[in-house]
Design a protein around this motif. Structure first.
Motif, PDB file in Angstrom:
ATOM      1  N   THR A   1      47.633   6.650   9.831  1.00 59.19           N
ATOM      2  CA  THR A   1      46.506   6.742  10.746  1.00 59.19           C
ATOM      3  C   THR A   1      45.538   7.965  10.432  1.00 59.19           C
ATOM      4  OG1 THR A   1      48.065   8.032  12.241  1.00 59.19           O
ATOM      5  CG2 THR A   1      47.813   5.878  12.605  1.00 59.19           C
TER       6      THR A   1
ATOM      7  N   TRP B   1      44.290  -1.488  16.895  1.00 57.50           N
ATOM      8  CA  TRP B   1      44.020  -0.255  17.337  1.00 57.50           C
ATOM      9  C   TRP B   1      42.725   0.270  17.592  1.00 57.50           C
ATOM     10  CZ3 TRP B   1      44.275   3.557  12.444  1.00 57.50           C
ATOM     11  CH2 TRP B   1      43.774   5.160  12.983  1.00 57.50           C
TER      12      TRP B   1
ATOM     13  N   GLN C   1      44.358   9.211  22.860  1.00 56.83           N
ATOM     14  CA  GLN C   1      43.911   8.090  22.134  1.00 56.83           C
ATOM     15  C   GLN C   1      45.131   7.183  21.666  1.00 56.83           C
ATOM     16  OE1 GLN C   1      42.075   9.379  18.248  1.00 56.83           O
ATOM     17  NE2 GLN C   1      41.517   7.157  17.521  1.00 56.83           N
ATOM     18  N   MET C   2      46.038   7.858  21.181  1.00 54.76           N
ATOM     19  CA  MET C   2      47.460   7.134  20.649  1.00 54.76           C
ATOM     20  C   MET C   2      48.661   7.980  20.948  1.00 54.76           C
ATOM     21  SD  MET C   2      46.977   8.119  16.493  1.00 54.76           S
ATOM     22  CE  MET C   2      45.286   7.349  16.310  1.00 54.76           C
TER      23      MET C   2
ATOM     24  N   VAL D   1      45.330   3.143  25.076  1.00 53.15           N
ATOM     25  CA  VAL D   1      45.838   3.968  24.474  1.00 53.15           C
ATOM     26  C   VAL D   1      46.894   3.108  23.358  1.00 53.15           C
ATOM     27  CG1 VAL D   1      47.548   5.745  24.230  1.00 53.15           C
ATOM     28  CG2 VAL D   1      46.050   5.548  26.159  1.00 53.15           C
ATOM     29  N   TYR D   2      46.557   3.098  22.001  1.00 50.88           N
ATOM     30  CA  TYR D   2      47.295   2.777  20.851  1.00 50.88           C
ATOM     31  C   TYR D   2      48.615   3.213  20.660  1.00 50.88           C
ATOM     32  CZ  TYR D   2      47.724   1.650  15.868  1.00 50.88           C
ATOM     33  OH  TYR D   2      48.361   1.178  14.746  1.00 50.88           O
ATOM     34  N   VAL D   3      49.650   2.318  20.716  1.00 51.87           N
ATOM     35  CA  VAL D   3      51.222   2.789  20.505  1.00 51.87           C
ATOM     36  C   VAL D   3      51.466   1.901  19.669  1.00 51.87           C
ATOM     37  CG1 VAL D   3      53.048   3.501  21.698  1.00 51.87           C
ATOM     38  CG2 VAL D   3      51.019   3.283  23.095  1.00 51.87           C
TER      39      VAL D   3
ATOM     40  N   CYS E   1      43.022  13.948  16.813  1.00 52.73           N
ATOM     41  CA  CYS E   1      42.989  13.112  15.965  1.00 52.73           C
ATOM     42  C   CYS E   1      41.772  13.611  15.000  1.00 52.73           C
ATOM     43  CB  CYS E   1      42.817  11.748  16.216  1.00 52.73           C
ATOM     44  SG  CYS E   1      44.366  11.155  17.060  1.00 52.73           S
TER      45      CYS E   1
ATOM     46  N   ASN F   1      41.281   1.213  21.706  1.00 52.11           N
ATOM     47  CA  ASN F   1      40.358   2.529  21.592  1.00 52.11           C
ATOM     48  C   ASN F   1      39.017   2.213  22.239  1.00 52.11           C
ATOM     49  OD1 ASN F   1      42.010   4.653  19.250  1.00 52.11           O
ATOM     50  ND2 ASN F   1      42.583   4.080  21.186  1.00 52.11           N
TER      51      ASN F   1
END
Length: 505
Positions: free
Chosen positions: A198, A52, A147-148, A61-63, A169, A56
């Motif tokens: 998260t 993660w 971001q995610m 992009v965190y998926v 976020c 970033n």
């Protein structure tokens, strides 16, 4: 200190920066660039954080994917993300062998050496290396960048990937937990593919606090874990608070470090919980898409309240035409914020769903509320056909798709029925093919490898035809009202219990 893990290992904030930079360099070596989406299919633990934060740090992009995903649900998320790279635990990697892998070309397989046919597979060494210059400065990643992407259950279609910016976020963390300080330690026992995991983790970063990261919530282990990790705050979603309150009273009930608990929803007497366990109770209404527009606490006295609107948001209760309903009447909650990018900026690769949700300049939650004269908001029901079980949102559409895949099933409707723990159980109402006979236990066996454990219906009811409107829409409200009637199969009564799979031994 930033994080303490289940095995006793810990990271300082300096460690987090080092691990993030090492991972960022590793991702760059594999061709990941700022803005790229990368899938993370991992259980809670250091690797999940490393992936993660490394992504970033790079501006990627965190998926994260639900570790219970499999079959068509897994394939949909992979296709929707369009990612070329996935980081996956070896225990999960075999699930990739039998699904459409979309644009995936590479996999980093951790804690094992499973080779996924058609993908270039790397081991743990691919995430290791030196803390070299990354080539991306903090200022190069603007706060409105994505971001995610967190997948949330669809209600009239497949699960949707929520586009969350850094500013959303940050806003969610800041506004959900205004009582936190840098001296707090959040116990994170919800998964990092879920906003319940998260959110607290990012909140710890925002407030300069710390986390204790464990794999899951277990009633019998909750208080010992709180004491061992010296945690001061927690999110209790769904039936978690009910399970704790139903446990036998103990002389140790107040022998712990917990100071605050965010209870979502406030399904029981918050003051009773606060009195028994000597900690303050808060509540809020939030979704992956928004940033806690309603909140209450400490120790709200109104049963079932979600709180009042916080500063910086506008909320309305409206009818199907977005006209405001009268006080005391039930309407859909819609929201907007005065901070640009303070909520989601749409659904990934789904402009139709984005347009439906963001109508007339407001985000439509799809949830029904009522409001009293003092501006307290109370959740009433889901205006959509979602089901919520043990803290998980379940798409009736996805349940129906898997049940309907059985060759003897003609049509099916999945609805929520009340659970004794305060949330829902899944009831599948099934109409079979003409002259077909199907043992419900065989249907359960068919479903188990096809869907997450929490989605497998507890109840199965067979009927000749589903009730429909003149336009052939299934009248689910009739099925919900009838509920579990005589003759309905109850898999738990039949001794079929389905639990979450343990990853990594």
């Amino acid at each position: 200190m930033f994080a303490i893990f289940a095995d006793g290992c810990s990271w300082t904030y300096r460690d987090v920066r080092r691990e993030a930079r090492i991972a960022a360099v590793a991702f760059m070596r594999l061709g990941v660039e700022p803005g790229d989406l990368v899938l993370s299919w991992l259980p809670n633990g250091p690797d999940a954080l490393r992936v993660w934060f490394g992504l970033n740090y790079l501006g990627a992009v965190y998926v994260p994917l639900n570790i219970a995903y499999r079959g068509t649900i897994l394939a949909h998320a992979i296709r929707n993300a369009g990612a070329a790279l996935i980081v996956v635990h070896a225990d999960l990697a075999p699930q990739l062998d039998t699904v459409d892998r979309g644009n995936l070309t590479q996999a980093i397989v951790l804690d094992g050496d499973h080779a996924v046919a058609g993908l270039t597979c790397h081991g743990r060494e691919a995430l290791e290396g030196e803390e070299d210059a990354v080539g991306v400065a903090a200022g190069d990643v603007p706060p409105w960048q994505t971001q995610m992407v967190i997948y949330t259950s669809g209600t009239t279609g497949p699960s949707k990937g929520v586009l969350s910016s850094y500013l959303q976020c940050y806003t969610t963390a800041l506004e959900s937990f205004p009582y936190l300080t840098r001296d707090d330690r959040f116990i994170v026992n919800l998964p990092l593919f879920h906003i319940g995991g998260t959110g607290p983790t990012f909140a710890a970063v925002v407030f300069g606090a710390s986390i204790g990261l464990v794999d899951s919530f277990k009633t019998s282990e909750f208080w010992p874990t709180i004491r061992r990790l010296e945690a001061t705050s927690v999110v209790l979603m769904g039936a978690m608070a009910t399970f704790l309150m139903k446990s036998p009273p103990s002389p140790d009930d107040r022998d712990h470090t917990l100071k605050s608990a965010m209870m979502v929803p406030l399904s029981l007497d918050g003051r009773a919980f606060a009195d028994r366990f000597a900690c303050d109770v808060y509540t809020a209404f939030n979704m992956t898409e928004i940033s806690s527009p309603l909140r209450a606490g400490p120790n709200p006295s109104l049963a079932g309240t979600c709180g009042r609107p916080r500063a910086g948001v506008e909320v309305r209760l409206v009818d199907e035409n977005d006209c405001e309903v009268a006080q005391g009447d039930i309407g859909e909650l819609i929201v907007r914020t005065d901070r640009p990018w303070g909520m989601n900026h749409g659904y990934l690769a789904d402009p139709e769903a984005t347009a439906r949700a963001w109508r007339n300049g407001w985000f439509h939650t799809g949830d029904a509320f009522r409001r009293d004269a003092d501006d307290n908001f109370f959740f009433v029901d889901r205006m959509k056909d979602a089901i919520r079980r043990r803290g998980e949102n379940i798409s009736s559409f996805e349940v129906e798709a898997e049940v309907g895949a059985h060759p003897l099933v003609h049509e099916v409707a999945a609805v929520a029925v009340p659970s004794k723990y305060g949330e829902d159980e899944v009831l599948a109402v099934v109409a079979l093919q003409p002259d077909a006979v199907l043992d419900p236990a065989d249907l359960i066996a068919f479903l188990r490898p096809r869907m997450p454990h929490y989605m497998v219906p507890r109840f199965i009811r067979f009927i000749d035809t589903l009730p429909k409107t003149p336009t052939q829409k299934v009248q689910k409200h009739l099925l919900r009202t009838e509920g579990v009637v005589a003759g309905t199969f109850d898999r738990e009564a039949a001794g079929i219990f389905i639990k979450r799979e343990t990853i990594g031994g």
